[in-house]
Enzyme design. Sequence first.
Site, short mmCIF file in Angstrom:
data_model
loop_
_atom_site.label_atom_id
_atom_site.label_comp_id
_atom_site.label_asym_id
_atom_site.label_seq_id
_atom_site.Cartn_x
_atom_site.Cartn_y
_atom_site.Cartn_z
N GLU A 199 24.97 6.13 104.53
CA GLU A 199 26.47 6.23 104.79
C GLU A 199 26.89 7.22 105.65
O GLU A 199 26.74 8.51 105.23
CB GLU A 199 27.34 6.14 103.48
CG GLU A 199 27.10 4.87 102.47
CD GLU A 199 27.67 5.09 101.03
OE1 GLU A 199 28.35 6.03 100.89
OE2 GLU A 199 27.26 4.18 100.39
N LEU A 247 29.19 0.83 102.69
CA LEU A 247 29.06 1.85 101.62
C LEU A 247 28.94 0.58 100.39
O LEU A 247 29.35 0.21 99.72
CB LEU A 247 30.61 2.03 101.40
CG LEU A 247 30.96 3.09 100.56
CD1 LEU A 247 32.29 3.85 101.02
CD2 LEU A 247 30.76 2.83 98.94
N GLU A 253 25.50 1.32 97.87
CA GLU A 253 24.13 1.78 97.62
C GLU A 253 22.96 0.90 97.22
O GLU A 253 21.76 1.18 97.47
CB GLU A 253 24.32 2.57 96.33
CG GLU A 253 25.06 3.89 96.84
CD GLU A 253 26.74 3.83 96.81
OE1 GLU A 253 27.43 4.81 97.37
OE2 GLU A 253 27.25 2.57 96.41
N GLN A 277 24.75 9.11 99.44
CA GLN A 277 25.65 10.25 99.70
C GLN A 277 25.89 11.36 98.56
O GLN A 277 25.91 12.55 98.82
CB GLN A 277 26.82 9.81 100.20
CG GLN A 277 27.80 10.59 101.05
CD GLN A 277 28.92 9.95 101.78
OE1 GLN A 277 29.98 9.33 101.04
NE2 GLN A 277 28.49 9.85 103.12
N PHE A 278 25.93 10.77 97.36
CA PHE A 278 26.16 11.73 96.00
C PHE A 278 25.07 11.05 95.21
O PHE A 278 25.30 9.90 94.80
CB PHE A 278 27.54 12.09 95.74
CG PHE A 278 28.32 12.60 96.67
CD1 PHE A 278 28.34 14.24 96.65
CD2 PHE A 278 29.05 12.07 97.67
CE1 PHE A 278 29.01 14.85 97.40
CE2 PHE A 278 29.86 12.99 98.66
CZ PHE A 278 29.80 14.32 98.47
N ILE A 319 24.15 6.51 92.02
CA ILE A 319 22.96 5.93 92.01
C ILE A 319 23.08 4.65 90.98
O ILE A 319 22.02 3.68 91.09
CB ILE A 319 21.54 6.73 91.69
CG1 ILE A 319 22.11 7.35 90.32
CG2 ILE A 319 21.49 7.82 92.65
CD1 ILE A 319 20.55 7.99 89.70
N HIS A 331 30.58 13.31 91.88
CA HIS A 331 29.98 13.89 92.76
C HIS A 331 29.20 15.07 92.46
O HIS A 331 28.29 15.51 93.03
CB HIS A 331 31.07 14.51 93.89
CG HIS A 331 31.85 13.25 94.49
ND1 HIS A 331 32.55 12.46 93.99
CD2 HIS A 331 31.88 12.97 95.93
CE1 HIS A 331 32.96 11.63 94.82
NE2 HIS A 331 32.62 12.01 96.02
#
Length: 325
Positions: free
Chosen positions: A29, A58, A60, A82-83, A87, A129
Amino acid sequence: MAKITMIKAVTDALDEELARDEKVLVFGEDVGNNGGVFRATEGLQAKYGDKRVFDTPLAESGIIGLANGLATQGWRPVPEIQFMGFIMEAFDEIAGQMARQRFRHAGSRKAPITIRSPFGGGVHAIELHSDNLEGLVAQVPGLRVVIPSDPYDAKGLLASSIRSDDPVFFLEHMRVYRSFRQEVPDESYTVPLDKAAVKREGSDVTIISYGYMVRESLNAAEDLAKEGINAEVLDLRTVSPLDEETILNEVKKTGRVVLVQEAQKQAGVMGSVAALITEDAILSLEAPIARVSAPDTPYPCSDAEGAWLPNKDDIIAAVKKTVNF
């Protein structure tokens, strides 16, 4: 040899691996024209084109599903989540597919995938995050989990991860990204996977840690030295599989161990380290194993993270208790 930040070390490693092997692909992303949320991929799309460095939706699960498929066709994907807190949406692809690929096919298919993901607290990020979920992925058989604590290791370990034929979860602590600089070779190099590193020599007690907590451990060791306590600091670097030989040698060297992780006590990898020491080196211990960690609660709102995260003072207290046992 320039002094650079960890984020620059990550960018340089990606750049060099893209140049070295045309099968390397970088995607996720906003990693393309924007260069990623932390600018880790800045300039790479312009240099290598949008067929090798590209943005994804966007999604995952789609990102890791794409990586799994590409790996079976001979590519060497380097997807970014991204963070790390995101996951969960891709966990079936990670644990149920990627980690099992070589085992499922009796070694006839490889899974040369390196998932990069920022994680960790101390940057006042919003919910989900900053979560430390390395203990979760470290429990997945077939998956290697690598966590550098400084720019030199970040560049060399990322190169080794990308070149590996096994799947790697490469975690980058956000607080280390730009907090300090270190001399890093301009040329390409590798740092061996699955090998811990002594970051500070000592004789009285061994502090074992990884990620940002290595920085806190080194700061604690410097303060302890002023009080006559000589602490060794061991950086695990790869938290799964563990470098068991080095860990056990450390126990035999000092006889006292303090295990430090940022994650909650129930959620990290230090429980496995403690079990290893208890099973294979308990007679070398001169004091109980001490553990420093965050409380067993969800990660708090950013205003409260300073009180929640373990720090140098917590490590110093644990070391003194261990040494004075």
